[in-house]
Design a protein around this motif. Structure first.
Motif, PDB file in Angstrom:
ATOM      1  N   GLU A   1       0.827  -1.210   0.000  1.00  0.00           N
ATOM      2  CA  GLU A   1       0.000   0.000   0.000  1.00  0.00           C
ATOM      3  C   GLU A   1       0.857   1.255   0.000  1.00  0.00           C
ATOM      4  O   GLU A   1       0.619   2.200  -0.775  1.00  0.00           O
ATOM      5  CB  GLU A   1      -0.911  -0.004   1.228  1.00  0.00           C
ATOM      6  CG  GLU A   1      -1.758   1.254   1.373  1.00  0.00           C
ATOM      7  CD  GLU A   1      -2.351   1.426   2.756  1.00  0.00           C
ATOM      8  OE1 GLU A   1      -2.892   2.525   3.015  1.00  0.00           O
ATOM      9  OE2 GLU A   1      -2.262   0.499   3.589  1.00  0.00           O
TER      10      GLU A   1
ATOM     11  N   THR B   1       3.946   1.593  -0.911  1.00  0.00           N
ATOM     12  CA  THR B   1       4.676   1.692  -2.173  1.00  0.00           C
ATOM     13  C   THR B   1       3.778   2.240  -3.272  1.00  0.00           C
ATOM     14  O   THR B   1       4.167   3.137  -4.037  1.00  0.00           O
ATOM     15  CB  THR B   1       5.231   0.315  -2.578  1.00  0.00           C
ATOM     16  OG1 THR B   1       6.154  -0.129  -1.570  1.00  0.00           O
ATOM     17  CG2 THR B   1       5.943   0.382  -3.916  1.00  0.00           C
ATOM     18  N   GLU B   2       2.552   1.730  -3.344  1.00  0.00           N
ATOM     19  CA  GLU B   2       1.599   2.223  -4.339  1.00  0.00           C
ATOM     20  C   GLU B   2       1.300   3.699  -4.126  1.00  0.00           C
ATOM     21  O   GLU B   2       1.055   4.434  -5.097  1.00  0.00           O
ATOM     22  CB  GLU B   2       0.309   1.403  -4.284  1.00  0.00           C
ATOM     23  CG  GLU B   2      -0.716   1.805  -5.339  1.00  0.00           C
ATOM     24  CD  GLU B   2      -1.988   0.973  -5.276  1.00  0.00           C
ATOM     25  OE1 GLU B   2      -2.962   1.325  -5.976  1.00  0.00           O
ATOM     26  OE2 GLU B   2      -2.021  -0.020  -4.518  1.00  0.00           O
ATOM     27  N   SER B   3       1.340   4.145  -2.875  1.00  0.00           N
ATOM     28  CA  SER B   3       1.043   5.540  -2.558  1.00  0.00           C
ATOM     29  C   SER B   3       2.242   6.457  -2.771  1.00  0.00           C
ATOM     30  O   SER B   3       2.137   7.669  -2.537  1.00  0.00           O
ATOM     31  CB  SER B   3       0.566   5.658  -1.109  1.00  0.00           C
ATOM     32  OG  SER B   3      -0.632   4.941  -0.902  1.00  0.00           O
TER      33      SER B   3
END
Length: 245
Positions: A187, A189-191
């Protein structure tokens, strides 16, 4: 390490119909606005024990604001009381985000606070609060979660996270399993977050709390892991709050 003498000042604020009361903990010799570390309690509510813990940041050149999310004088001790205090916020993460935003605004408006240099740390339930502050874009430079719950609000698409994020975790914590750790890493990393994760072996939930002693529930203090976490926090806060960090 420079010697400090802590002073405390209560700060009243409101959110909705609730009256809340935090504590500003600072070096008595401080003058002018100072970089500030907001400190979020667990399910027990704001406490003098947490205020004492917050004094750890004073010799590092910061002050602390011990926040209150539950209400002035509201605290719990039994498992039933703790659940009753925490549950409404876990079931309504938007309400939690609104309350956290109100606290940040209160702290930023204090004359003793350098509003451009505010970070936040939290323990247990407060750890989840810190991650939600990052998730919702609260105007802080960094958040650190200690033995916190890691799961995001359900059904919410990750948004960009601008502040730095640090997580300090006991690997044997029954409330945050390895799969939750991996999910949080994905999460963050995606953000696009600048994140770091520190997991301590042979370490249970509440490892920072000296009074934690329920090993049969996976809850126990660890002096070794606590000192490692405090040491890591000092470097993290330097990144977040020092001008050259």
């Amino acid at each position: 390490m420079p010697k400090t003498e802590a002073s405390r000042k209560t700060v009243a604020y409101r959110h909705g119909s609730d009256s809340l009361e935090g504590i500003l903990v600072r070096d008595a010799a401080s003058a002018g606005p100072v970089p500030t570390v907001m400190v979020c309690h667990g399910a027990e509510g704001r406490s003098d024990v947490l205020a004492e813990m917050s004094e750890r940041v004073l010799p590092w050149g910061y002050q602390a604001f011990v926040m209150d999310l539950f209400g002035k004088g509201v605290s719990g001790t039994t498992r039933q009381e703790l659940d009753a205090l925490m549950r409404p916020f876990l079931e309504d993460r938007d309400m939690l985000a609104d309350r956290l935003s109100a606290v940040v605004a209160t702290v930023a408006g204090l004359p003793e606070v350098d509003a451009a240099r505010i970070a936040a740390i939290g323990f247990c339930f407060g750890g989840l609060c810190m991650l939600d502050m990052a998730r919702t874009g609260a105007p802080v430079t960094g958040v650190a979660a200690f033995h916190g719950m890691l799961t995001p609000p359900p059904g919410r698409t990750p948004r960009k996270i601008d502040c730095k994020v640090a997580v300090y975790h006991g690997w044997d914590d029954p409330f945050a399993r390895p799969e939750d750790v991996v999910a949080l890493a994905a999460e963050l990393t995606e953000s696009g977050a600048d994140w770091q994760f520190h997991a301590f072996g042979q370490t249970a939930h509440s490892f920072m709390a000296e009074r934690a002693n329920r090993p049969e529930l996976g809850i126990a203090y660890s002096a070794r892991s606590a000192e490692r976490a405090w040491s890591g926090l000092r470097g993290f806060l330097a990144e977040c709050l020092d001008p050259t960090g």
